[in-house]
Design a protein around this motif. Sequence first.
Motif, mmCIF file in Angstrom:
data_model
loop_
_atom_site.group_PDB
_atom_site.id
_atom_site.type_symbol
_atom_site.label_atom_id
_atom_site.label_comp_id
_atom_site.label_asym_id
_atom_site.label_seq_id
_atom_site.Cartn_x
_atom_site.Cartn_y
_atom_site.Cartn_z
ATOM 1 N N MET A 15 28.581 34.055 35.617
ATOM 2 C CA MET A 15 29.203 32.799 36.397
ATOM 3 C C MET A 15 28.928 31.560 35.728
ATOM 4 O O MET A 15 28.329 30.596 35.953
ATOM 5 N N GLY A 22 38.534 29.287 34.922
ATOM 6 C CA GLY A 22 37.957 30.290 36.215
ATOM 7 C C GLY A 22 36.298 30.349 35.703
ATOM 8 O O GLY A 22 35.749 29.938 35.001
ATOM 9 N N LEU A 23 35.666 31.471 36.567
ATOM 10 C CA LEU A 23 34.450 31.692 36.480
ATOM 11 C C LEU A 23 34.643 32.971 35.453
ATOM 12 O O LEU A 23 35.378 33.658 35.573
ATOM 13 N N LYS A 120 30.673 43.700 36.199
ATOM 14 C CA LYS A 120 30.047 43.732 37.466
ATOM 15 C C LYS A 120 30.539 42.557 38.245
ATOM 16 O O LYS A 120 30.460 42.572 39.336
ATOM 17 N N ASP A 121 30.964 41.437 37.520
ATOM 18 C CA ASP A 121 31.608 40.219 38.220
ATOM 19 C C ASP A 121 33.204 40.097 38.448
ATOM 20 O O ASP A 121 33.556 39.089 38.413
ATOM 21 N N ALA A 123 35.003 40.806 40.543
ATOM 22 C CA ALA A 123 35.540 40.328 41.922
ATOM 23 C C ALA A 123 35.476 38.776 41.772
ATOM 24 O O ALA A 123 36.294 38.286 42.552
ATOM 25 N N TYR A 124 34.717 38.160 40.993
ATOM 26 C CA TYR A 124 34.491 36.831 40.890
ATOM 27 C C TYR A 124 35.604 36.049 39.759
ATOM 28 O O TYR A 124 35.733 34.762 39.775
#
Lengths: 315, 830
Positions: A15, A22-23, A120-121, A123-124
């Motif tokens: 994050m 973006g993230l 893992k991230d 989706a963000y």
Amino acid sequence: MASSETIRILNIQRMSTEDGPGLRTTVFFKGCPLRCEWCHNPESLSYSLEKEWIETSCIRCLICLKHCPEGALSLVDGQIIINRNLCSQCRKCVVNCPTEAMKALGVDKDVDWLFQDLIKDKAYFGTSGGVTFSGGEALIQAKAAAVLAEKLKSAGIKVAIDTCGHVPYHHFEMLLPHVEMFLYDLKLIDSKQHEALTKEPNQLILDNLIRLNQAKKTIWIRTPIIPGATDNETNITGIASFIKENQICFERWELCAFNNLGKDKYRRLGIPWRYDEAKLMEKKTMEQLTMAARKVFGDEERRIIWTGATRLEEN
Amino acid sequence: MSENKLMKEPKNLSFRVKWLRDFYFEGTKRNWNNQYTCYSTGTEWDFLFDETTYYIVPETIPFYQTFTSSTLQAAKTIPLPDDFWQHSLKERRALFFREVCGKHLPVELLPYDLLCGGRFNMMTSHCLLKSEAKKRAKATTGKKGARNALLDYYYYGFGNVGSTCGHLIPYYQRVLDQGFVSIHKELEDRYFSMSDKEKKGSKGAQIRAMMIASETPKILAERYREKCLEKAGKESDSLRKEELKLMATNLERVPWNPAKDFYQAVQSLWLTHMLVMAEENYPGPGVSFGRLDQYLYPYYLESKKAGISDDMIKEILGCFWFHCNTAYDAQIRVGNNGITAGFGQLFNLSGRDKDGNDQSNELTYLFLEVIDEITPMLEPKPNVRLHKNTPEPLLDKVVDMIANSQGAPFLLNFDERSMAGMLREARLAGKTDLINEANVHEYACVGCLENTMVGNDRSGTVDNNLYFYKAVELALNEGQDLVPKHNDLTGKVLPIKRHGPHTEPTREMLTFRDFIDAVKIQTSFLIKHSVDLYEKSEAIRAKYGNTPYLSTLIKGTAQSAKDVTEGGAELRFVTIEGVTFATTIDSILAIKYLIYDTKECDFDTLKDALIHNWEGYEVLRAKAINKAPKYGQNNEEADELARDFMEFFAEECWKHKTKSTDRQFRPGMLSWNYWASAGFILPASPDGRKQGEFFSNAICPANGRDINGPTANSNSVGMALGGKSPEGDFEDYVNYLPNGASHTITFNASLLNNPDHKDKFKAFLRGYIENGGSALQINVLDPEMLKDAQEHPEDYKHLLVRVTGYNAYFVTVGRELQNEIIARESHGKF
């Protein structure tokens, strides 16, 4: 089949909001070809494995002292002192520390392991976010980085490289098919000053940027604004002219205000820091330098911005 | 520094709304308030205060005698019809309530107010015969009564249990659209279709009681109408005179008849709603409104067509906000305006339809504007439903409001994950006729965040609060306590005793599987224990605490001719809310790490450490805290254990029903504020927590353990709920908890300080929709928290400081720089 490639990293930051659009999930690679005097991540400079002792986490159990085969650790006035000449980086102190006060700086991670962690991230990340390779300098481990970037790209993840630019150009070429963008540092336009303050001249960096420009990747230029080093208008307009003359196609140019938060990292590593007492930039200076840069391109140039914390005004 | 410059201030309020808001915050200085008024039948055995309502807050037990006496002392004895005592208890309760509302409740109007209906906080007689009162007293306060059983349960560290009121969404839309007249008609028809035998029995009594109750709002509206006309007659200001006349016109119509426009709809809604709180004798315990922006929308459109301005709509809503907040007046003399976490009138905004289309409308945005302008003001509590197709403008507004309010002035609910839980519930409870793909999107939230259907669903979402960690304690000692406990009321020591099944001694647990099996056996026992205890208060409420007025607003009661408290609703659930989840998972992980994986110690050593609250075991404790895997870090092993345990807990809940009321138990994870008090009752835990330290909150990772940041934290939460699977409950989403799970994340203020960062935060929310849980509360880090981090670095290991290209954990930064960071956060200058 597990890939045999490994990458020496410091840590992975999820994050992340500061390493591109973006993230993002940012991997901090260990080791850097430059030695900028103001560097705020000194733990990232050496490719060698290192360690640090974090006082606030320590319960003074002294287990680390007992496990050190070299006798490199001692307790002096409640402080654990690491004798870095004696330390062989066997890491027995780190493994046995119950609190993570004795902390490893640098760990070799398998590319497959990294890939599994970095997706893992997903989706963000959305349409603009992704993974950033930062450091240190990711491109000194270009071969393994390219393997990782290729895997990420095939998983639909956009990769950005945060680079100081001081690597042979074929290191860039290894990454080019797999990455979307570069965050490219331009620190000082005068090569002699560059060499004086970063231990390397800037010719390779400038040449690489000109060549990279042909690759049609998204480019964000970044210039650290360091008191007494890069914070003069001559330097900024010099960089601006270089960008303009070479028609470097950039999406954003960030002037990043010096931050003093590296202070404790230097202390923990036992390295004196020239900027120990340096004050933060004044907001006025940041604004002036931004204006100076914009002026080279035309006053309405909104791609050039400044970021970071400035000195608190005295009330 | 006493003044926090980032505190949200109200803005753009009209004179009227500002006046009412300011008036509200005058608190005890007001010349009008909504403190309890008390009414008795005057019998010597009468009582008003219903202790079962408060069993879920066992700390209140020492005050029950005072509450009982003082409400009686304050009570006005009201004259009753001669044949009052000849009626059934159900009818007596309905008649009594109608008498109070029709003749005794003070009817007043406040200056500038556009809505009628105040003074709903009341305590009313239970209307019991002497013989009934005696039986009830035995069931509650007798030696084997509900109260004593609860005290044991609570002080032994199982949690708390009690059949309480509220926590549902009445079928308000029906009153707005069809009026009480239609309800009354339905009841009449139902009654005339009954056989004489039925009429004579409990079913006949129930329908008669509901008929009486359905007339109550009409009678009260008439009293308010007369008051408006009386005031209008004396009013010299011509504008106000017209307002008062219009209010009278509205009340001539609603809530008995269908509302014709937006103003009437809100008046109808308020009066109907406030009487639910009045009848239950508890102000707004999660009695929620449902999807206001959806069912008020036709009235909004109607009024817009007739020329009403958005400003006038906001004036009406501002008055509605004021009225909702007066619920807190119940305990206004306790201090802090009587504000307590025990209330909560929730409503939902936005959300998707069955095809995935967003259902936001102009009214959704108008509501958000009202919230934005009037905040900080606590009631009613907004809950914004987000989903995959939530439009950018709504997300922009949501993020702006979070950025400007020191944390979200609303809770976020996530449709896909929530609907998955509701569909799973339908399948497991055999209720697919009532909850299915075609209507599940109509779900809404009650209380804090609990998902239910609307108008027909009593899910008892706060009635059972179970401390999971008790199962670990029992598993460590063959089904017995590990340490003695204390009854704080009597001061007595509660000796170690066997509660649960005799699981094997720890020295015989050769594999980790053996240990986890023992924990699961004890968890099943905890659930069964909770179910058994619940039966006691549930049966008392069903028998003596009927609420015929509320029953008129719940689908299924007329058909079944049963009160909502007797299991009359179409959907009958009761939720077991798991508390101490992450601490329990982390404790199991620590045992696996310390005892089985690394053999750092054996069970006897660990138990000794726990018994001695880790004193003398500092190194072992540090290893438990720092070296063992933790839930909340997106670590596969930890998250899989969390998921497996959650699935097990859920399956065990579905095995039980209440005997007295046929309600199906279901799982949830709300955990309100019990995680704090549980920390004092239960002993130290293997994850390194000492006795007296808080447990983890709801589905959140344990304090400070989410060291991989908010995305990892959210992924863990989504995984614990079941994650995603090709055989999802809804699309590929799995959700073991139909009730939903409370998740809170605190973000750095710097994450929201410019448009660039707001876009990044939106990306986070979009990711949460995919990977996260069912509900999210967003807090923004304040300087006080940073100061606390300086004092207690161990609780804030996750706190990150980021500036372009730089990263470090706050607690590893030197004091001097920490102070500078705090100074910057205080001035919003990052």
